[in-house]
Design an enzyme around this catalytic site. Structure first.
Site, PDB file in Angstrom:
ATOM      1  N   SER A  55       0.837  -1.198   0.000  1.00 53.44           N
ATOM      2  CA  SER A  55       0.000   0.000   0.000  1.00 53.44           C
ATOM      3  C   SER A  55       0.874   1.251   0.000  1.00 53.44           C
ATOM      4  CB  SER A  55      -0.975  -0.031   1.180  1.00 53.44           C
ATOM      5  OG  SER A  55      -2.021   0.892   0.986  1.00 53.44           O
ATOM      6  N   GLU A 153      -1.636  -2.354  -8.680  1.00 52.25           N
ATOM      7  CA  GLU A 153      -2.908  -2.629  -8.011  1.00 52.25           C
ATOM      8  C   GLU A 153      -3.279  -1.409  -7.185  1.00 52.25           C
ATOM      9  OE1 GLU A 153      -3.590  -3.510  -4.426  1.00 52.25           O
ATOM     10  OE2 GLU A 153      -1.638  -2.673  -3.920  1.00 52.25           O
ATOM     11  N   HIS A 224      -4.093  -5.436  -2.128  1.00 52.50           N
ATOM     12  CA  HIS A 224      -5.271  -5.257  -1.278  1.00 52.50           C
ATOM     13  C   HIS A 224      -6.314  -6.336  -1.562  1.00 52.50           C
ATOM     14  CE1 HIS A 224      -3.383  -1.242  -1.254  1.00 52.50           C
ATOM     15  NE2 HIS A 224      -3.918  -1.117  -0.059  1.00 52.50           N
TER      16      HIS A 224
END
Length: 256
Positions: A55, A153, A224
């Site tokens: 992230s 992503e 995620h």
């Protein structure tokens, strides 16, 4: 937790220790980008460690690639490790503890993925969370996609926001330089769109990556996702977009 100086100081202190082989980020790392100029990069570069996170930790992964030049791991944070199923957990430890390349492609089911552009490509893995990759453009830690297999992503992104970020990467000339692309998911995108949606991630992938003509797959389980696979950044891999398979060509870790 803590202010920028405390967080950077902790990271510097951990890398300075002799009794640690690995560092695992606790959370996704909001504010990680704020730490980059506070870290002791000559120290970090001299003391390679297994470093795992994802992230917002994408910002740190990019900086490690530019300033320290050792592999890091785009994988679950500490808070996500207990929730991994047996397959993702075994793949996680095999990758981190193994000193030889994995004997087979990553355990991702081909039927759950889509081939956007066929073909094969080889190169080091690079990438991470899409919005962080776009935010890093024109910075000292801008992504370097030249000859690389690029991982992309994101989470809670509207289609138009992902389109904007991909357009930024394309306008910066980064996508043209890549060898191939492994796309994960825009996790949770449906909650931000009308029903039925006027656009979908799959349509966006074809629109952006199709004209590039580089081997590309979508739907690879990383980032995620409930049971993400861990991917070693900076390690050479082979992408077979026709078979929808990703295989490492070298070990991700070295003997201590």
């Amino acid at each position: 937790a803590g202010d920028d100086a405390a967080r950077a100081g902790d990271l510097n202190a951990l890398f300075a220790r002799d009794d640690l082989a690995a560092l695992f980020c606790a959370r996704g790392g909001y504010g990680a980008m704020r730490l980059l100029d506070r870290l002791d990069w000559p120290l970090l570069a001299r003391r390679p460690r297994i470093f795992v996170g994802y992230s917002d930790i994408t910002s740190l992964h990019l900086a490690f690639a530019r300033r320290a030049d050792f592999p890091t791991f785009y994988g679950p944070n500490v808070t996500g490790l207990p929730a991994l199923d047996a397959l993702a957990r075994r793949a996680f430890w095999d990758l981190l503890e193994g000193e030889t390349p994995l004997p087979a492609p990553f355990p991702a089911l081909p039927d759950t993925m889509t081939t956007i552009v066929g073909g094969q490509a080889e190169g080091a893995l690079v990438g991470g969370c899409l919005c962080l990759l776009a935010h890093a453009c024109q910075s000292a830690d801008a992504p370097d996609f030249r000859g690389k297999i690029v991982l992309i992503e994101d989470v809670n992104s509207r289609i138009y926001q992902a389109d904007r970020a991909l357009t930024q990467l394309r306008n910066a000339g980064l996508l043209d330089d890549a060898a191939g692309f492994v796309i994960g998911h825009l996790t949770g995108w449906q909650s931000h769109e009308d029903d039925p949606p006027c656009n979908t991630p799959d349509a966006l992938w074809h629109d952006v990556f199709g004209p590039l003509g580089k081997p590309t797959i979508a739907g690879f389980p990383f980032g995620h996702e409930p049971n993400p696979l861990t991917l070693p950044l900076g390690v050479n891999a082979r992408l077979d977009a026709d078979a929808r398979a990703l295989t490492l060509l070298e070990p991700a870790t070295s003997p201590r």
